[in-house]
Design a protein around this motif. Structure first.
Motif, PDB file in Angstrom:
ATOM      1  N   VAL A  31      80.558  22.075  56.410  1.00 41.60           N
ATOM      2  CA  VAL A  31      78.935  22.127  56.998  1.00 41.60           C
ATOM      3  C   VAL A  31      79.097  23.666  58.256  1.00 41.60           C
ATOM      4  CG1 VAL A  31      79.833  19.770  57.537  1.00 41.60           C
ATOM      5  CG2 VAL A  31      80.920  21.305  58.632  1.00 41.60           C
ATOM      6  N   ALA A  32      79.592  24.526  57.657  1.00 39.77           N
ATOM      7  CA  ALA A  32      79.747  25.911  58.557  1.00 39.77           C
ATOM      8  C   ALA A  32      80.282  26.866  57.346  1.00 39.77           C
ATOM      9  CB  ALA A  32      80.418  25.576  60.053  1.00 39.77           C
ATOM     10  N   ALA A  48      73.340  18.645  65.216  1.00 44.27           N
ATOM     11  CA  ALA A  48      72.105  19.087  65.147  1.00 44.27           C
ATOM     12  C   ALA A  48      73.001  20.510  64.692  1.00 44.27           C
ATOM     13  CB  ALA A  48      71.934  20.089  66.668  1.00 44.27           C
ATOM     14  N   GLY A  49      73.790  20.701  63.623  1.00 47.42           N
ATOM     15  CA  GLY A  49      74.403  20.840  62.966  1.00 47.42           C
ATOM     16  C   GLY A  49      74.184  22.474  62.751  1.00 47.42           C
ATOM     17  N   MET A  50      74.316  22.799  64.956  1.00 47.19           N
ATOM     18  CA  MET A  50      74.272  24.513  65.352  1.00 47.19           C
ATOM     19  C   MET A  50      75.976  24.660  65.436  1.00 47.19           C
ATOM     20  SD  MET A  50      71.166  24.642  65.291  1.00 47.19           S
ATOM     21  CE  MET A  50      71.195  26.048  66.936  1.00 47.19           C
ATOM     22  N   GLY A 100      72.344  29.211  65.757  1.00 46.34           N
ATOM     23  CA  GLY A 100      71.841  28.649  64.472  1.00 46.34           C
ATOM     24  C   GLY A 100      72.792  28.181  63.276  1.00 46.34           C
ATOM     25  N   LYS A 101      72.378  27.049  62.719  1.00 41.42           N
ATOM     26  CA  LYS A 101      72.821  26.443  61.705  1.00 41.42           C
ATOM     27  C   LYS A 101      74.175  27.380  61.288  1.00 41.42           C
ATOM     28  CE  LYS A 101      69.352  23.159  61.116  1.00 41.42           C
ATOM     29  NZ  LYS A 101      69.686  22.052  62.056  1.00 41.42           N
ATOM     30  N   GLY A 102      74.635  25.981  61.449  1.00 43.57           N
ATOM     31  CA  GLY A 102      75.982  26.459  60.860  1.00 43.57           C
ATOM     32  C   GLY A 102      76.503  27.167  59.456  1.00 43.57           C
ATOM     33  N   LEU A 103      75.687  26.372  58.459  1.00 42.71           N
ATOM     34  CA  LEU A 103      76.368  27.134  57.562  1.00 42.71           C
ATOM     35  C   LEU A 103      75.174  28.477  57.129  1.00 42.71           C
ATOM     36  CD1 LEU A 103      74.698  24.226  55.449  1.00 42.71           C
ATOM     37  CD2 LEU A 103      77.017  25.003  55.154  1.00 42.71           C
TER      38      LEU A 103
END
Length: 347
Positions: free
Chosen positions: A69-70, A120-122, A82-85
């Motif tokens: 996920v990150a 949110a995946g943030m 930003g996005k975890g990935l």
């Protein structure tokens, strides 16, 4: 009594024991774990874990599958907002699920705390400038400086986050409401603290992890000090386990006469006892405040990987860095780091 050790996750295989009711037996994606260091659980029971220096990722288990996920897997200090990935970390050592549905991450060698929002995946910055140093007590978390945050814990009220600031030899507290940082143990000097003295005025040898029990007592695990210390409700410190020298003898007897070797992590069990990852002894031990004894929980003491599916005392571990008790189920989870797997003890 817990008595069977079951493999939860090893490389690409997921397994559950009979007592598990939240993780279903399944195969994980075709990718191995890389030195899992710590485990936490969100309110819905989802297991999240971090992979340290060679992994640089935050991952979770969903419907029996391992999902990243990150973290890109590359070392760095990027991605806030930003996005975890797309984020980069540097030596993730620990994590804890917070009261706000966020996961707090000890981004150790970036000298700060970051958060991951599962919805949110943030990824966001939370505490620390990122510059190594010691500063910011009495002020906002954004302006604080740390020297390698290795462990995180929340108190019973879940209103305060405790940070193990290893290189500064201090345990620091962050009020989640006011975002203010203070020191609660350690004066920054290296040494063995004197029993019965104020914790903030005493040195610490090598604080690697700290947790808070339901009474507000802070347990501090000293890696190089090979000892467990406690700060009581009055702020006074004393040593409660370990001889101060590396060793393995003395289990089953007085904790102060029992040796440990480079212990790295700990947690408080539901009965108030303290579980310790006695890392270089390749075992998990338990300190009981009531009996003041140190007892074996899992591990033969021999580095290896055999014994999964049997008695925890007969299993071989390899440098376990994490031990966690899952809320509600009270199941013990072990991050068996150098075996690249996560184990659990079931009834």
């Amino acid at each position: 009594m817990r008595h069977t050790l079951a493999l939860v996750l090893s490389f690409a295989t997921l397994s559950t024991g009979a007592a598990a009711d939240k993780i279903i037996l399944a195969h994980a994606p075709e990718e191995k774990l890389v030195a899992p260091f710590a485990v936490t659980f969100t309110a819905d029971g989802t297991l999240y874990f971090v992979e340290m220096e060679k992994g640089q990722r935050l991952r979770k288990i969903v419907n029996g599958a391992v999902v990243t996920v990150a973290g890109t897997g590359d070392k760095g200090n990027d991605g806030d907002g930003g996005k975890g990935l797309m984020a980069k970390f540097n030596g993730l050592h620990h994590l804890i699920a917070g009261p706000d549905d966020l996961i707090y991450l000890a981004d150790t060698f970036n000298n700060r705390v970051r958060t991951f929002d599962p919805k949110a995946g943030m990824i966001s910055k939370y505490a620390g400038t990122g510059e190594k140093g010691f500063a910011g007590d009495g002020g906002p978390a954004d302006d604080a400086k740390f020297g390698g945050v290795h462990c995180l814990d929340l108190d019973k009220s879940r209103a305060n986050l405790y940070l193990t600031d290893l290189d500064n030899r201090r345990i620091r507290k962050l009020d989640l409401k006011t975002r203010t940082v203070t020191t609660v143990a350690g004066n920054g000097q290296k040494g063995v603290p004197k029993d019965g003295e104020k914790a903030v005025d005493q040195p610490l040898a090598d604080p690697r992890a700290a947790v808070v029990d339901s009474q507000g007592r802070i347990y501090i695990l000293e890696r190089g000090g090979h000892a467990l210390r406690v700060v009581d409700e009055k702020g006074l410190i004393r040593t409660v386990a370990g001889t101060g020298k590396a060793g393995a003898a003395g289990l089953g007897g007085p904790a102060l006469k029992a040796a440990m070797n480079g212990p790295k992590h700990l947690c408080v069990d539901t009965d108030g006892s303290v579980l310790i990852a006695d890392t270089e002894n390749h075992r998990i031990v338990r300190y009981s405040p009531k009996t003041e004894k140190l007892d074996l929980v899992a591990g033969t003491g021999k580095k290896g990987s055999a014994g999964v599916g049997g008695d925890p005392a007969a299993v071989e571990l390899s440098q376990p860095h994490g031990v966690t008790v899952q809320p509600k189920t009270n199941i013990i989870f072990i991050a068996d780091s150098s075996n690249n797997r996560i184990l659990k003890i079931v009834k």
